[in-house]
Design an enzyme around this catalytic site. Structure first.
Site, PDB file in Angstrom:
ATOM      1  N   LYS A  30       0.836  -1.199   0.000  1.00  0.00           N
ATOM      2  CA  LYS A  30       0.000   0.000   0.000  1.00  0.00           C
ATOM      3  C   LYS A  30       0.876   1.257   0.000  1.00  0.00           C
ATOM      4  O   LYS A  30       0.696   2.161  -0.810  1.00  0.00           O
ATOM      5  CB  LYS A  30      -0.902  -0.029   1.239  1.00  0.00           C
ATOM      6  N   ARG A 100      -3.273   3.179   8.511  1.00  0.00           N
ATOM      7  CA  ARG A 100      -3.567   2.006   7.687  1.00  0.00           C
ATOM      8  C   ARG A 100      -2.401   1.028   7.708  1.00  0.00           C
ATOM      9  O   ARG A 100      -1.261   1.421   7.544  1.00  0.00           O
ATOM     10  CB  ARG A 100      -3.821   2.444   6.235  1.00  0.00           C
ATOM     11  N   GLY A 109      -5.743 -10.549   7.138  1.00  0.00           N
ATOM     12  CA  GLY A 109      -5.765 -10.969   8.543  1.00  0.00           C
ATOM     13  C   GLY A 109      -5.366  -9.887   9.522  1.00  0.00           C
ATOM     14  O   GLY A 109      -5.524 -10.034  10.721  1.00  0.00           O
ATOM     15  N   MET A 111      -4.706  -5.696  11.019  1.00  0.00           N
ATOM     16  CA  MET A 111      -5.558  -4.694  11.635  1.00  0.00           C
ATOM     17  C   MET A 111      -6.389  -3.913  10.612  1.00  0.00           C
ATOM     18  O   MET A 111      -5.921  -3.610   9.526  1.00  0.00           O
ATOM     19  CB  MET A 111      -4.699  -3.715  12.419  1.00  0.00           C
ATOM     20  N   ARG A 344      -3.428  -1.616  -6.342  1.00  0.00           N
ATOM     21  CA  ARG A 344      -2.600  -2.829  -6.258  1.00  0.00           C
ATOM     22  C   ARG A 344      -2.980  -3.709  -7.434  1.00  0.00           C
ATOM     23  O   ARG A 344      -4.047  -3.525  -8.034  1.00  0.00           O
ATOM     24  CB  ARG A 344      -2.824  -3.560  -4.944  1.00  0.00           C
ATOM     25  N   HIS A 464     -16.886  -9.563   1.541  1.00  0.00           N
ATOM     26  CA  HIS A 464     -15.962 -10.574   2.080  1.00  0.00           C
ATOM     27  C   HIS A 464     -16.138 -11.911   1.359  1.00  0.00           C
ATOM     28  O   HIS A 464     -15.181 -12.518   0.892  1.00  0.00           O
ATOM     29  CB  HIS A 464     -16.213 -10.728   3.586  1.00  0.00           C
ATOM     30  N   SER A 787      14.707 -42.539 -13.709  1.00  0.00           N
ATOM     31  CA  SER A 787      13.482 -41.815 -13.410  1.00  0.00           C
ATOM     32  C   SER A 787      13.358 -41.793 -11.896  1.00  0.00           C
ATOM     33  O   SER A 787      13.332 -42.848 -11.257  1.00  0.00           O
ATOM     34  CB  SER A 787      12.287 -42.510 -14.052  1.00  0.00           C
ATOM     35  N   CYS A 857       9.031 -39.225 -11.818  1.00  0.00           N
ATOM     36  CA  CYS A 857       7.668 -39.700 -12.044  1.00  0.00           C
ATOM     37  C   CYS A 857       6.869 -39.810 -10.752  1.00  0.00           C
ATOM     38  O   CYS A 857       5.783 -40.351 -10.735  1.00  0.00           O
ATOM     39  CB  CYS A 857       7.690 -41.027 -12.780  1.00  0.00           C
ATOM     40  N   TYR A 877      12.830 -34.126 -17.962  1.00  0.00           N
ATOM     41  CA  TYR A 877      11.373 -34.042 -17.953  1.00  0.00           C
ATOM     42  C   TYR A 877      10.793 -34.336 -16.573  1.00  0.00           C
ATOM     43  O   TYR A 877      11.467 -34.916 -15.717  1.00  0.00           O
ATOM     44  CB  TYR A 877      10.755 -35.007 -18.976  1.00  0.00           C
TER      45      TYR A 877
HETATM   46  P1  ADP Z   1      -7.698  -2.324   3.639  1.00  0.00           P
HETATM   47  O1  ADP Z   1      -6.295  -2.756   3.562  1.00  0.00           O
HETATM   48  O2  ADP Z   1      -8.535  -3.152   4.550  1.00  0.00           O
HETATM   49  O3  ADP Z   1      -8.301  -2.084   2.292  1.00  0.00           O
HETATM   50  P2  ADP Z   1      -7.314   0.493   3.823  1.00  0.00           P
HETATM   51  O4  ADP Z   1      -6.163   1.016   4.591  1.00  0.00           O
HETATM   52  O5  ADP Z   1      -7.193   0.486   2.353  1.00  0.00           O
HETATM   53  O6  ADP Z   1      -7.670  -0.915   4.387  1.00  0.00           O
HETATM   54  O7  ADP Z   1      -8.561   1.359   4.237  1.00  0.00           O
HETATM   55  C1  ADP Z   1      -9.867   0.971   3.937  1.00  0.00           C
HETATM   56  C2  ADP Z   1     -10.674   2.141   3.465  1.00  0.00           C
HETATM   57  O8  ADP Z   1     -10.585   3.225   4.340  1.00  0.00           O
HETATM   58  C3  ADP Z   1     -10.199   2.718   2.143  1.00  0.00           C
HETATM   59  O9  ADP Z   1     -10.707   2.021   1.069  1.00  0.00           O
HETATM   60  C4  ADP Z   1     -10.786   4.096   2.184  1.00  0.00           C
HETATM   61  O10 ADP Z   1     -12.097   4.065   1.743  1.00  0.00           O
HETATM   62  C5  ADP Z   1     -10.719   4.426   3.640  1.00  0.00           C
HETATM   63  N1  ADP Z   1      -9.579   5.312   3.882  1.00  0.00           N
HETATM   64  C6  ADP Z   1      -8.332   4.971   4.264  1.00  0.00           C
HETATM   65  N2  ADP Z   1      -7.545   6.056   4.347  1.00  0.00           N
HETATM   66  C7  ADP Z   1      -8.318   7.115   4.034  1.00  0.00           C
HETATM   67  C8  ADP Z   1      -8.082   8.526   3.917  1.00  0.00           C
HETATM   68  N3  ADP Z   1      -6.884   9.053   4.157  1.00  0.00           N
HETATM   69  N4  ADP Z   1      -9.115   9.289   3.546  1.00  0.00           N
HETATM   70  C9  ADP Z   1     -10.321   8.762   3.313  1.00  0.00           C
HETATM   71  N5  ADP Z   1     -10.613   7.468   3.398  1.00  0.00           N
HETATM   72  C10 ADP Z   1      -9.625   6.635   3.736  1.00  0.00           C
HETATM   73 MG    MG Z   2      -7.680  -0.999   0.961  1.00  0.00          MG
END
Ligand code: ADP
Ligand code: MG
Ligand code: MG
Length: 900
Positions: A30, A100, A109, A111, A344, A464, A787, A857, A877
């Site tokens: 990210k 984030r 998995g 936070m 991504r 999800h 083999s 094999c 092979y």
């Molecule tokens: P994940 O990895 O679970 O996708 P993110 O860090 O991408 O978590 O955050 C999830 C959502 O939170 C983003 O898709 C966005 O909508 C919102 N978000 C994160 N940072 C910001 C920000 N700086 N301003 C506005 N919305 C945000």
């Molecule tokens: Mg995200």
């Protein structure tokens, strides 16, 4: 920076950009892409990224920061405040940030994100004044308290939800958006009480305190149980930790000209080249993914906000041109202004992988090598997965009872269960399970993993359920809104149909259709075209597959053969691209019809004459087997292994069958029982089998060799090329090989003389006893090929029984504490041990004989990770079961590319 001058925090913004997309290891995916997007001029809110190295230090030192980290964070925060012209927690011009997480590989998995950090009563008031939107300010504060409390401090999410609902009920408010300022202030008051009750502290109003608590929570989440489990399940190894991104907030919840959404630059389900996504107006962050409100398809933005749509389309092109792959983006619109919050490489189904990569090659966006290196070999087999039988549906005139979203492709039929636990329980009993849920959450993973299909009644294409199912390659229909699932009553109702737990349904993940019927699933389009049941013009999937496999074969060096014992298997394998048979087991040919009678006669024989008589009965049958296989292969080589298993496997082991056999052969039951007792061994796998049979009963070998050569001459006489390779199993000592080879050659010469014809042939051995690997140079003196029988080599090399080591392998394999072996050694070759023996035998063998042919094999021949290893040690092979042939071809090509 610490004393050594190490940098831990990297800025992205107009002031400067310190990271690039290449720095994923240090900045996480990210963070690296936020920096990259800023560099190429996309509208990204500024911020900074704390490196994964800081997380590694924190984890290794009981939560202590590396020296200087705190100061570096504060300095970068200052720069961010300057750039934004606002200050965290300010009572006039407050800055809000998000915190984030983000590792080098995307990892659900860990936070959750904390939004609106920096909120306290002062900044809420200031924000209200500044924006002229009081409701927005208090709503943002409320959201922050809830997220910080839940995600950072572990206050139960439900407590907050409960308080919110209470206020709504007391004040007669329908939706969250109906709450006015006064209501929100009341909610905040109750949140404060809840927080204090659980945390035993006041909710922090100091934003710096909020910030570092959140950073620590992200670091801690790297080692929470969910994250560890996720890495283990997804074979993610060797990462340092997670990065932490602190980023200026933009607001999608500022009213109806604001919103938030997610989009893919191409369709993640089918790969179709159209812009694909969902959004919600007046919403923030997770609202879209959480499945609480059903989002709108991105195409509707075209009419609602044409200039925003156009801008998004432009960004779509920019991103694909820049990253050369399909992107998955997150965006937010704040009062009509667009911001990109993440990009991504998009997760997608294998169908989407295939189509996007082939089309991108054709568009000139990527090279064939790039296309081949990217497609996940581990999932390639899903292309051959079954689909619902459409003929049956048409014939019976079946109608779908509901149509949800086509969230993950593939057809599935099974019995419905409403909880993940129940699904697991029923799947363990061997049932085909369809997991039916209103929506799914990470706790449902176990049940989702065992399900043949998943259906939800709520949530979009990025819910999800949809995301996880696509990742697992499990067919999924999501958001089938007209179905009513009642967990309490255990019912699944739609229109006038009411189903109960355990009833059958069928789902079509290609179309989103749901049938309240049991419908057969049939082979994939690729298989149908290969079998001639469908025209290739009618299947785009098949056309893409063909093109892609052409790229694969241009790149690949190592050959791929198949393990096949019958003409039918050989036929399919050749259609799937096999370049010969690497292992043709002869024992399976001994079971059918009258053959088993003759085999049993041979086993019961008391002397050579009797044995030869029984073998003479078998000869014509074996000859026909081989004739059919040569004919089917039409010029491709076949390695035929002489009889390998212990003889007791051919005798019946229960009384009734012994009785039958006695009648059939005209012998007494006692005689059979006696013979069985005589053949009994404590360790049959280490017993009287393989070349040991051919040495003690040379007449067995002679019959088999005769059948192989006579068949070859007969087929050759029809103008078909034949390349038999006779393989002696379970050799441990070169003298065993020479002894059996001499007998084989004598027989071959006899047949040549009788027929006055010759045929090209080879004689070689399996390397499956450790002693053979160690003395491979001696064996190679007289063997023309090796083999590797890596199943037995693993069994004898590690001392694990192939048949029942499962009882203790659990703690041995991929165990978090012990982790003796990263992978089950019978599935993925144990590179450091068994692999070392293979490598040694290759080197010894080739030293003795330069043009020695080498193959493998064992089961490992179809495993991508093992194939990479075999490519590295220079095998000619790999041989694997027919349906693994395409995967093996791909893995071999990828191994070639990786070695470059
Ligand atoms: P994940 O990895 O679970 O996708 P993110 O860090 O991408 O978590 O955050 C999830 C959502 O939170 C983003 O898709 C966005 O909508 C919102 N978000 C994160 N940072 C910001 C920000 N700086 N301003 C506005 N919305 C945000
Ligand atoms: Mg995200
Ligand atoms: Mg073996």
């Amino acid at each position: 920076m610490d004393k050594s001058g190490k940098k831990y925090v990297y800025y992205f913004g107009q002031k400067k950009v310190e990271g690039t997309a290449k720095m994923k290891e240090v900045l996480g995916g990210k963070g690296a892409n936020l920096a990259e997007m800023t560099s190429i001029g996309l509208p990204v809110p500024p911020g900074f990224t704390i490196s994964t190295e800081a997380c590694a230090h924190y984890s290794a030192n009981n939560g202590e920061y590396p020296q200087g980290l705190r100061e570096e964070v504060l300095a970068q925060l200052k720069m961010l405040e300057e750039e934004m012209g606002a200050k965290l927690g300010d009572s006039e011009n407050p800055l809000l940030v998000s915190v984030r997480s983000g590792a080098a590989q995307s990892m659900p998995g860990m936070m959750d994100t904390v939004l609106n950090l920096g909120m306290n009563p002062d900044s809420a008031k200031a924000l209200a004044k500044k924006t002229g939107n009081e409701r927005f300010a208090w709503d943002s504060y409320r959201r922050f308290m809830q997220m910080f409390g839940d995600v950072v401090m572990g206050v139960p999410h439900a407590d907050f939800e409960h308080a919110l609902q209470e206020v709504k009920d007391e004040r007669n408010r329908e939706a969250d958006t109906d709450l006015d300022v006064d209501d929100l202030i009341e909610v905040i008051k109750r949140y404060r009480e809840i927080y204090k009750k659980v945390v035993h502290e006041d909710f922090p109003s100091d934003p710096i305190d909020q910030l570092f608590k959140s950073i620590n929570a992200v670091f801690d989440s790297w080692n929470n149980e969910r994250a560890i489990k996720y890495r283990q399940m997804n074979d993610i190894r060797g990462l340092l930790g997670t990065a932490v991104n602190v980023q200026a907030m933009v607001f999608g919840n500022m009213g109806n000209s604001s919103g938030t959404g997610v989009a893919f630059t191409r369709d993640p389900s089918t790969g179709d080249n159209h812009f694909y996504g969902e959004y919600l107006m007046n919403a923030q962050g997770e609202d879209v993914v959480a499945g609480i409100r059903t989002p709108l398809p991105i195409s509707t933005l075209h009419e609602a906000k044409p200039h925003l749509y156009d801008q998004l389309m432009e960004i779509r092109t920019t991103l694909e041109q820049h990253y050369h792959d399909m992107q998955d983006i997150e965006f937010t619109i704040q009062e009509g202004k667009l911001f990109i919050l993440q990009t991504r490489n998009g997760k997608r189904t294998i169908f989407s992988w295939l189509r996007t990569q082939v089309e991108m090659v054709e568009e000139g966006l990527i090279t064939k090598e790039e296309a081949v290196s990217r497609i996940p070999a581990g999932e390639f087999n899903k292309l051959f997965a079954p689909v619902l039988d459409s003929d049956y549906i048409a014939k019976k005139g079946l109608k779908a009872v509901s149509r949800g979203l086509n969230a993950s492709p593939g057809g599935a039929c099974g019995q419905i269960y409403f909880t993940a636990d129940k699904a697991e329980e029923m799947a363990a009993l061997g049932k085909d399970v369809i997991l039916a849920r209103i929506e799914t959450s990470p706790e449902d993973i176990g049940g989702m993993a065992v399900a043949k299909g998943i259906i939800t009644t709520r949530g979009g294409m990025t819910s999800h359920a949809a995301v996880v199912a696509r990742g697992m390659g499990c067919p999924c229909v999501s958001g089938a809104g007209d179905i009513n699932i009642n967990y309490k009553k255990g019912t699944f109702a739609v229109k006038d149909v009411e189903l109960k737990e355990g009833d059958f349904i069928s789902i079509d993940g290609f179309t989103g259709e749901v049938f309240a019927e049991k419908i057969a699933v049939k082979p994939s389009e690729i298989v149908q075209v290969l079998n001639g049941n469908m025209k290739s013009e009618d299947s785009l999937l098949f056309q893409d597959y063909e093109k892609f496999m052409q790229y694969v074969d241009e790149i690949r060096v190592m050959r791929v053969r198949t393990n096949a014992d019958t003409p039918t298997d050989a036929h399919m394998a050749v259609l799937l691209g096999a370049e010969g048979i690497g292992l043709c087991r002869t024992e399976h040919m001994f079971f059918g019809g009258e053959r088993i009678v003759s085999v049993r006669k041979m086993i019961l024989a008391n002397n050579t004459i009797e044995r030869e008589k029984a073998l003479a009965e078998l000869l014509p049958m074996q000859r026909v087997d081989f004739e059919e296989i040569y004919t089917e292969l039409d010029g491709l080589p076949v390695t035929i292994r002489l009889l390998d298993p212990p003889l007791h496997e051919f005798l019946p082991n229960d009384h009734t069958s012994r009785h039958e056999m006695a009648l059939q052969l005209g012998v007494s039951v006692e005689e059979i029982a006696q013979k069985t007792a005589q053949l009994h061994e404590f360790n049959p796998m280490l017993g009287f089998r393989g070349c040991r049979l051919a040495i003690v009963y040379p007449e067995i070998l002679k019959m088999q060799v005769r059948a192989i050569i006579e068949a070859a001459l007969n087929v050759q006489a029809k103008g078909i090329k034949v390349y038999p390779e006779i393989m002696i199993p379970l050799v441990g000592h070169y003298k065993e090989f020479e002894y059996t080879k001499k007998d084989a050659i004598e027989t071959i010469e006899e047949v040549f003389a009788e027929k006055g014809q010759k045929v090209e042939y080879k004689i070689g051995t399996m390397i499956e006893v450790p002693r053979a690997a160690i003395t491979a140079d001696e064996i190679a003196q007289s063997a023309e090929f090796f083999s590797f029988g890596t199943n037995d080599l693993t069994q004898m090399g590690c001392g694990f029984s192939r048949d029942d080591s499962a009882s203790f392998l659990g703690p041995y394999v991929n165990d978090i504490d012990k982790g003796f072996y990263d992978y089950d050694p019978f599935e993925t070759i144990d590179v450091d041990g068994v692999g070392k023996m293979v490598q040694m035998a290759v080197e010894l063998g080739r030293t003795a004989k330069k043009d020695l042919k080498l193959g493998i094999c064992g089961e490992h021949g179809g495993d991508p990770k093992s194939i990479a290893f075999f490519n590295k040690v220079g095998l000619d092979y790999v041989s694997c079961s027919p349906f693994r042939v395409p995967v093996a071809r791909l893995a071999a090509a990828q191994a070639t590319l990786a070695a470059k």
